[in-house]
Enzyme design. Structure first.
Site, PDB file in Angstrom:
ATOM      1  N   LEU A  13       0.754  -1.434   0.109  1.00  0.00           N
ATOM      2  CA  LEU A  13       0.087  -0.003  -0.119  1.00  0.00           C
ATOM      3  C   LEU A  13       0.901   1.346  -0.069  1.00  0.00           C
ATOM      4  O   LEU A  13       0.463   2.207  -0.626  1.00  0.00           O
ATOM      5  CB  LEU A  13      -0.809   0.002   1.211  1.00  0.00           C
ATOM      6  N   TYR A 140      -2.862 -12.108  12.981  1.00  0.00           N
ATOM      7  CA  TYR A 140      -3.295 -11.184  12.200  1.00  0.00           C
ATOM      8  C   TYR A 140      -4.565 -10.280  12.383  1.00  0.00           C
ATOM      9  O   TYR A 140      -4.881  -9.426  12.720  1.00  0.00           O
ATOM     10  CB  TYR A 140      -2.977 -11.226  10.725  1.00  0.00           C
TER      11      TYR A 140
END
Ligand code: SER
Length: 317
Positions: A13, A140
């Site tokens: 990103l 996560y």
């Protein structure tokens, strides 16, 4: 005046977000950081080595550059997090807490990417609502769900202007994803262009929410630039673009490259993918701050093949 710090700036990103931020705010106002120095130092942007688990180092950097906005992207993704759960907790949760502490102290605006990984087996798989069961099965997902609670807490208890999106799988060409479950969707393009058979680690019918990188960058800038009163959810907004299965992506790539083939050898990431929703309801993001995606599957595939071809020509010449 925006003086921006991006953590995890050289990730999937960050690489594209930094370019967009430099275009909007000027390169001298964007400070990139990452846990190790990039191998190519050709970039004209300032780069700082930063371990987000070191609160003192983070605060010094914020003071030194008079930072007022942090895009906190540093994180271990889902598959990597299963290999290194302690590190995943440390980076993803303690790192975020350090950013939020600094935000409270220095009055910073913060962006935090959450994920579809906050959902789990008891979450409705279709049209997953904004408020629903969050029972993540990966470290996560646990860290992202915890992160959402922390964002909500710092916003309501201390008035921190933190904004967050539950991002789906991101499809991009500038920087490879690293250690995620949705990585197959990017790897498939690379294999197709090398005329290789792709070995896909999820089954053909595995359908997940996905988004093209240009849409993801517009979503991030959109929520950060929206009027503060429009941001009614301070944990994290559901956002999505489209959902497709691995087999549907193969078929769409084959409309451009008919000889492309894929075989399916599911591994531990199949269990992770199976625990995530297939289609997300992001109507709150669309209503509150005007989120709209632009890229459907056909547009993503056309542009990905074009960009990756240009990228490989540039690196060869
Ligand atoms: N793309 C991420 C992953 O696969 C999900 O947020 O881990």
């Amino acid at each position: 005046m925006n003086k921006i710090l991006v953590t995890g700036a050289r990730g999937q990103l960050g690489s594209d977000l930094v370019t967009a931020l430099c275009q909007q705010y000027g390169a001298t106002n964007v400070i990139e950081s990452g846990w190790r120095a990039p191998s190519d130092r050709s970039s004209s942007f300032a780069f700082e080595v930063l371990d987000v688990t070191d609160q003192g180092q983070l605060q010094k950097l914020i003071e030194h550059y008079h930072i007022d906005t942090v895009y906190h992207l540093a994180a271990l993704l889902s598959a990597k997090g299963e290999q290194f759960p302690d590190r995943c907790w440390d980076v993803n949760v303690n790192g975020l807490r350090h950013v939020l502490e600094a935000a409270q102290r220095f009055n910073l605006q913060v962006f935090f990417p959450s994920s579809i990984a906050v959902f789990g087996p008891h979450t409705p798989k279709l049209d997953t609502p904004q408020v629903t069961v969050e029972d993540p099965t990966t470290m996560y997902g646990i860290t992202k769900a915890t992160g959402e609670f922390l964002c909500h807490y710092y916003a309501h208890r201390y008035g921190v202007d933190v904004r967050s999106l539950r991002l789906p799988g991101i499809i991009s060409y500038s920087a490879p994803p690293g250690g995620g479950t949705t990585d197959f969707a990017v790897e498939m393009f690379q294999a197709a262009l090398r005329s290789e058979t792709y070995t896909c680690f999820v089954r053909p019918e595995t359908r997940l929410p996905m988004m093209y990188i240009s849409d993801a960058i517009r979503a991030i800038l959109g929520i950060m630039q929206a009027d503060s009163n429009a941001i009614k959810i301070r944990s994290s907004y559901n956002v999505t673009a489209i959902s497709f299965s691995a087999a549907e992506l193969v078929a769409e790539i084959q409309t451009h490259l008919p000889h492309f083939t894929c075989r399916y050898v599911p591994d531990f990431r199949q269990t992770i993918a199976d625990s995530w929703p297939s289609v997300i309801d992001d109507s709150k993001a669309r209503a509150d701050w005007g989120w709209q995606h632009q890229y459907d599957l056909a547009a993503i595939v056309t542009e990905m093949l074009e960009k990756l071809r240009a990228h490989s020509q540039n690196t060869q010449s």
